[in-house]
Scaffold this motif. Sequence first.
Motif, mmCIF file in Angstrom:
data_model
loop_
_atom_site.group_PDB
_atom_site.id
_atom_site.type_symbol
_atom_site.label_atom_id
_atom_site.label_comp_id
_atom_site.label_asym_id
_atom_site.label_seq_id
_atom_site.Cartn_x
_atom_site.Cartn_y
_atom_site.Cartn_z
ATOM 1 N N CYS A 1 0.847 -1.190 0.000
ATOM 2 C CA CYS A 1 0.000 0.000 0.000
ATOM 3 C C CYS A 1 0.889 1.250 0.000
ATOM 4 C CB CYS A 1 -0.896 -0.015 1.236
ATOM 5 S SG CYS A 1 -1.904 1.471 1.430
ATOM 6 N N CYS B 1 0.192 3.153 3.843
ATOM 7 C CA CYS B 1 0.608 2.598 5.136
ATOM 8 C C CYS B 1 1.802 1.651 5.035
ATOM 9 C CB CYS B 1 -0.554 1.888 5.812
ATOM 10 S SG CYS B 1 -1.063 0.362 4.974
ATOM 11 N N ARG C 1 1.846 -1.437 4.199
ATOM 12 C CA ARG C 1 1.529 -2.838 4.494
ATOM 13 C C ARG C 1 1.077 -3.508 3.201
ATOM 14 N NH1 ARG C 1 -1.371 -0.809 9.774
ATOM 15 N NH2 ARG C 1 -2.763 -0.011 8.194
ATOM 16 N N ASN D 1 -1.114 -4.924 0.382
ATOM 17 C CA ASN D 1 -2.440 -4.477 -0.057
ATOM 18 C C ASN D 1 -3.353 -5.622 -0.484
ATOM 19 O OD1 ASN D 1 -1.516 -5.139 -2.636
ATOM 20 N ND2 ASN D 1 -1.025 -3.020 -3.160
ATOM 21 N N CYS E 1 -4.563 -0.285 0.275
ATOM 22 C CA CYS E 1 -5.122 -1.463 0.948
ATOM 23 C C CYS E 1 -6.543 -1.196 1.446
ATOM 24 C CB CYS E 1 -4.215 -1.914 2.092
ATOM 25 S SG CYS E 1 -4.210 -0.844 3.540
ATOM 26 N N ARG E 2 -7.248 -2.262 1.664
ATOM 27 C CA ARG E 2 -8.637 -2.190 2.123
ATOM 28 C C ARG E 2 -8.733 -1.474 3.475
ATOM 29 N NH1 ARG E 2 -11.529 -7.573 1.353
ATOM 30 N NH2 ARG E 2 -12.279 -6.705 -0.573
ATOM 31 N N SER E 3 -7.765 -1.695 4.338
ATOM 32 C CA SER E 3 -7.767 -1.048 5.656
ATOM 33 C C SER E 3 -7.699 0.474 5.525
ATOM 34 C CB SER E 3 -6.605 -1.567 6.495
ATOM 35 O OG SER E 3 -6.562 -0.904 7.733
ATOM 36 N N CYS E 4 -6.814 0.963 4.668
ATOM 37 C CA CYS E 4 -6.703 2.412 4.466
ATOM 38 C C CYS E 4 -7.986 2.983 3.859
ATOM 39 C CB CYS E 4 -5.497 2.750 3.591
ATOM 40 S SG CYS E 4 -3.924 2.697 4.484
ATOM 41 N N ASP F 1 -11.059 1.784 4.184
ATOM 42 C CA ASP F 1 -12.087 1.782 5.230
ATOM 43 C C ASP F 1 -11.842 2.877 6.262
ATOM 44 O OD1 ASP F 1 -13.327 -0.344 3.980
ATOM 45 O OD2 ASP F 1 -12.480 -1.859 5.342
ATOM 46 N N CYS F 2 -10.595 3.066 6.659
ATOM 47 C CA CYS F 2 -10.265 4.114 7.641
ATOM 48 C C CYS F 2 -10.571 5.490 7.074
ATOM 49 C CB CYS F 2 -8.804 4.033 8.057
ATOM 50 S SG CYS F 2 -8.421 2.627 9.102
ATOM 51 N N SER G 1 -14.335 6.100 7.034
ATOM 52 C CA SER G 1 -14.959 6.308 8.345
ATOM 53 C C SER G 1 -14.603 7.656 8.957
ATOM 54 C CB SER G 1 -14.611 5.179 9.309
ATOM 55 O OG SER G 1 -13.263 5.254 9.695
#
Length: 72
Positions: free
Chosen positions: A10, A13, A15, A17, A51-54, A56-57, A60
Motif C-alpha cells: 500500500c 501505510c 503494508r 495491499n 489497501c482495504r484497511s486504508c 475503510d479508515c 470512516s
Amino acid sequence: MDQEKREAICPICARENACNVQGDCWCFHDIVPDSLLALLAAHHIDRRCVCRSCIDCFKSDPEHFKQTYFTR
C-alpha cells in the motif's frame, strides 16, 4: 525491492495491499474515494493499490486519516 513486491505494498501505510491484479481482485469491486486518490503522489496512481484497511479508515473518518498519514 523488485517491481512486483512494490506493487503489493500500500502506498499509504506500507503494508501488504492483498491485491491480485492478475486475477479477480477485491480492488476491482471496491470503490476508492476520489478524495483519497487525490492524496496520492501521481506516480502511485494505477500502479499500486491502496489497501482495504486504508480505504475503510478513510471512509470512516477522512480528517483523522489525513492527519495520521499525510501531516508531518
